[in-house]
Scaffold this active site. Structure first.
Site, PDB file in Angstrom:
ATOM      1  N   HIS A  70     -21.508  16.100  22.118  1.00  0.00           N
ATOM      2  CA  HIS A  70     -20.870  14.787  22.180  1.00  0.00           C
ATOM      3  C   HIS A  70     -21.869  13.662  21.975  1.00  0.00           C
ATOM      4  O   HIS A  70     -21.483  12.544  21.648  1.00  0.00           O
ATOM      5  CB  HIS A  70     -20.114  14.632  23.505  1.00  0.00           C
ATOM      6  CG  HIS A  70     -18.762  15.277  23.475  1.00  0.00           C
ATOM      7  ND1 HIS A  70     -17.594  14.590  23.663  1.00  0.00           N
ATOM      8  CD2 HIS A  70     -18.400  16.561  23.232  1.00  0.00           C
ATOM      9  CE1 HIS A  70     -16.568  15.406  23.549  1.00  0.00           C
ATOM     10  NE2 HIS A  70     -17.034  16.620  23.292  1.00  0.00           N
ATOM     11  N   SER A  74     -20.162  15.911  16.107  1.00  0.00           N
ATOM     12  CA  SER A  74     -20.004  17.192  15.429  1.00  0.00           C
ATOM     13  C   SER A  74     -20.566  17.124  14.016  1.00  0.00           C
ATOM     14  O   SER A  74     -20.505  16.074  13.368  1.00  0.00           O
ATOM     15  CB  SER A  74     -18.524  17.556  15.346  1.00  0.00           C
ATOM     16  OG  SER A  74     -18.009  17.757  16.629  1.00  0.00           O
ATOM     17  N   LYS A 133      -4.652  20.845  16.169  1.00  0.00           N
ATOM     18  CA  LYS A 133      -5.202  21.817  15.221  1.00  0.00           C
ATOM     19  C   LYS A 133      -5.874  22.973  15.962  1.00  0.00           C
ATOM     20  O   LYS A 133      -5.621  24.151  15.680  1.00  0.00           O
ATOM     21  CB  LYS A 133      -6.199  21.125  14.289  1.00  0.00           C
ATOM     22  CG  LYS A 133      -6.677  22.022  13.169  1.00  0.00           C
ATOM     23  CD  LYS A 133      -7.358  21.250  12.050  1.00  0.00           C
ATOM     24  CE  LYS A 133      -7.736  22.175  10.921  1.00  0.00           C
ATOM     25  NZ  LYS A 133      -8.123  21.467   9.701  1.00  0.00           N
ATOM     26  N   ASP A 134      -6.748  22.630  16.952  1.00  0.00           N
ATOM     27  CA  ASP A 134      -7.393  23.691  17.736  1.00  0.00           C
ATOM     28  C   ASP A 134      -6.360  24.472  18.547  1.00  0.00           C
ATOM     29  O   ASP A 134      -6.505  25.677  18.756  1.00  0.00           O
ATOM     30  CB  ASP A 134      -8.443  23.095  18.683  1.00  0.00           C
ATOM     31  CG  ASP A 134      -9.717  22.690  17.941  1.00  0.00           C
ATOM     32  OD1 ASP A 134      -9.790  22.970  16.728  1.00  0.00           O
ATOM     33  OD2 ASP A 134     -10.605  22.093  18.566  1.00  0.00           O
ATOM     34  N   GLU A 151     -21.808  49.061  23.378  1.00  0.00           N
ATOM     35  CA  GLU A 151     -20.606  48.402  22.891  1.00  0.00           C
ATOM     36  C   GLU A 151     -20.864  47.848  21.488  1.00  0.00           C
ATOM     37  O   GLU A 151     -22.003  47.552  21.127  1.00  0.00           O
ATOM     38  CB  GLU A 151     -20.230  47.266  23.846  1.00  0.00           C
ATOM     39  CG  GLU A 151     -19.687  47.780  25.169  1.00  0.00           C
ATOM     40  CD  GLU A 151     -18.226  48.140  25.090  1.00  0.00           C
ATOM     41  OE1 GLU A 151     -17.928  49.262  24.626  1.00  0.00           O
ATOM     42  OE2 GLU A 151     -17.382  47.329  25.479  1.00  0.00           O
TER      43      GLU A 151
END
Lengths: 410, 274
Positions: free
Chosen positions: A217, A221, A245-246, A289
């Site tokens: 922030h 971005s 959108k997210d 894994e």
């Protein structure tokens, strides 16, 4: 923080009262309401939020599982099966948690490769990137210790192999291993401390995630074309544009995750881990894994134990200095015609490493894993520094708005 | 590998690795269809009940199923009275109110009684090999249902092995000894089974044609007995499978609708800025 707008005028008196004393509402308004976000994000930018949702899912399901789990070598395996059979919706909690680990890593790996493709680690986002690598390391430690808890064969032997790696370090190696084990072999004290740390580390991850998001922030971005927003025409407020959108991206991701939880819950698991740990019987192939397989391949590619351990950790540590290894000025691979190809080669290389890690180190897997390991390090240590100097980037657009809307409109 | 293909799931190349690596059985597993397979498959409870009879009469003498309680048998359709009778048939260790060790008839809340007091006793009674607990056996083996099904039918006369089979067997010996000239040879007290990893198994053939007589008149040849047994063991491995799949259908439908709504909202919100 990077927003210049003042405090919004709240009308609710309670909100007003609280906000004057503790401005959480103003904070939320600035950072998630009007927060100026580049208008050209593609869906690859949703994986940060998706990873966050997975982290919360893991913590919530994990806390409830811990209420029903017994960290003792004599009872751990049976207590997990009790969760599967007798605890109300215990099977659901456990399958959510087990598959959640895999999907958390899928989200984070995509998030990392997105950063690599679009140069999100470059000035001024170096610290943001480094904090992300710290999160990855913490996730790996947490996942490894979590896999030990059901106390199946692969839990026990995986723990034995991985903790033994530290013994390769000179002088401090053996004391570290003894400390990890809480004794002289993987046993009850090991299980106890792993359970304790498996509960602790997720909250440490949350702390580092807060720093990671804060740094994001401050710097703002990155975006698919990698140039900074030059004014309000280049950004949109986070809400409602990126909330919706997210939000869609999160639901789509959860859809795939839940399909595995309900219809193929053991897909990512090893059948061998449904056998209770037995220190007298070594499984034919000890495999970690899937999300550790590329690193496991690097470990085994080096013919020397200490060298293998250093290479394995080096594969992650090299990411810390990536912002200074990549000498290119242009961020996004969209404008780096040669880097674009090397990026996809690195993706392929990681899959090859994963494939080698899943198979026994014999036959052609030995030379293959060595070549892939060498290429992995060459990508960061040789290709990136040199490429930045010799590559001629394509001309950058003038602004985000121009690239999205076309030069004619604005 | 079959499991991965039939589930039609995402097949990232390296994910297929662990399943392959953990394999190592003998010849190709026998193929058959189980009703519980597939995303919507359910248990055939008649088969599960018959399989329990096979376990009780043929397997329970050596193999424990310590994760199951007699009460769980109500879930496969047995009546309360039948479950009580089955439990009461076995004597379980307990401590009376004076603190003395006693044996009492079992109750539905008791776990299945294990045939041996401990692992050492199990080994001593079985030529040094401890019979594995069967509670999770179908989940604990690669392609577990087909594996157990094949294992039951994999006992064979080694002398009848074809030249091709011989080559596979010698391959095992070569790999095990590291000697390029090694040939397959049976160890003493072992039995030849084409589906067991290494092809030498301590367990003598446990099931043969006609070993168990079903009250409902279902035929009782070896393939049928094996299939019924696997149905029971699969249920025992995951008694909540049907609940999982049923819930899954509802969850996926809900998520599809939610995804559609979210997408519509996103489109509407973004309509003005494109």
């Amino acid at each position: 923080m990077s927003s210049s707008q003042g405090a919004p005028a709240f009308t609710n008196p309670i909100v007003k009262w609280i906000d004057r004393r503790l401005p959480i509402f103003t904070f939320m308004h600035h950072e998630y309401g009007v927060f100026p976000t580049p208008r050209n994000f593609n869906y690859w930018w949703s994986f940060g939020g998706i990873a966050m949702v997975m982290l919360i899912t893991m913590i919530v399901t994990g806390i409830v599982l811990a209420m029903n789990y017994t960290p003792h070598v004599d009872f751990a395996f049976d207590s997990v099966e009790r969760i599967m059979r007798d605890v109300n919706y215990g099977w659901l909690l456990r399958y959510l948690h087990v598959n959640g680990a895999s999907f958390f890593f899928i989200a984070v790996f995509i998030h990392i490769f997105r950063g690599l493709y679009y140069g999100s680690y470059k000035n001024p986002r170096e610290l943001l990137w480094i904090l992300g690598v710290v999160i990855l390391l913490l996730m790996m430690a947490t996942a490894f210790m979590g896999y030990v808890l059901p106390w199946g064969q692969m839990s026990f032997w995986g723990a034995t192999v991985i903790t033994n790696l530290f013994s390769a370090l000179p002088v401090i190696g053996d004391p570290i291993v003894t400390l990890l084990w809480g004794g002289f072999s993987v046993d009850n004290p090991t299980l106890n401390r792993f359970f304790s740390l498996h509960y602790l580390l997720p909250f440490v991850i949350v702390g580092v995630v807060v720093l990671h998001v804060t740094a994001m922030h401050v710097a703002g971005s990155n975006n698919p074309i990698g140039i900074d927003p030059k004014g309000p025409q280049d950004t949109l407020p986070f809400s409602p544009y990126y909330v919706t959108k997210d939000g869609f991206a999160v639901v789509a991701f959860l859809l795939v995750y839940l399909a595995f939880v309900f219809f193929a819950p053991d897909f990512f698991g090893e059948p061998e881990n449904y056998v209770k740990a037995d220190r007298l019987v070594t499984p034919p192939h000890i495999v970690p894994e899937w999300y550790f397989l590329p690193f496991y391949a690097i470990l085994r590619a080096v013919p020397d134990k200490l060298g293998g351990v250093l290479a394995m950790f080096g594969a992650i540590l090299v990411l810390f200095v990536l912002p200074w290894l990549d000498t290119a000025r242009v961020r996004s691979a969209r404008f780096r015609p040669i880097y674009k190809w090397f990026f996809w080669l690195l993706v392929v290389d990681c899959f090859v490493l994963g494939y080698c890690g899943a198979n026994p180190p014999e036959g052609y897997f030995i030379p293959l894993s060595r070549v892939a390991t060498l290429y992995y390090f060459a990508h960061f240590l040789v290709i990136l520094p040199v490429l930045g100097k010799i590559e001629r980037p394509l001309p950058l657009p003038n602004s985000i708005a121009e690239s999205v809307l076309g030069g004619a409109r604005k | 590998m079959r499991k991965i293909l039939t589930r039609g799931a995402l097949t990232l190349a390296f994910l297929a690795g662990p399943a392959l690596a953990a394999g190592g059985g003998g010849f190709k597993l026998l193929d058959t269809h189980f009703k519980f397979e597939g995303p919507l498959g359910t248990y055939d409870y008649a088969a599960v009940q018959r399989g329990f009879q096979v376990y009780k009469e043929k397997c329970a003498a050596c193999h424990s199923m310590s994760l199951l309680s007699y009460r769980n048998l109500r879930d496969i359709g047995l009546s309360e009275a039948a479950v009580k009778a089955i439990a009461a048939d076995v004597m379980v260790d307990d401590i009376d109110d004076k603190g003395a060790k006693v044996e009492r008839p079992g109750r539905p809340s008791d776990r299945f009684r294990s045939p041996f007091a401990n692992e050492a006793a199990a080994r001593a009674a079985n030529n040094g090999a401890s019979p594995p607990d069967l509670s999770l056996i179908v989940k604990a083996r690669v392609d577990g249902a087909r594996y157990v099904y094949s294992l039951m039918q994999g006992y064979d006369d080694m002398a009848k092995a074809s030249a091709a089979d011989r080559a596979i067997m010698d391959g095992y010996a070569k790999k095990a000894t590291g000697d390029a000239k090694a040939t397959f040879a049976m160890a003493t007290g072992r039995n030849f089974n084409t589906h067991f990893p290494g092809m030498q198994i301590a367990m003598p053939q446990p099931l043969r044609d006609g070993d168990v007589t079903y009250v409902d008149g279902t035929k009782n040849d070896l393939p049928q007995l094996s299939k019924d047994l696997v149905s029971f063991l699969a249920w025992a491995s995951e008694p909540k499978m049907e609940e999982r799949k049923n819930t899954g259908v509802k969850v996926i439908i809900f998520m599809l609708i939610l995804a559609g709504l979210m997408y519509a909202v996103k489109r509407k919100v973004w309509a003005g800025v494109h």
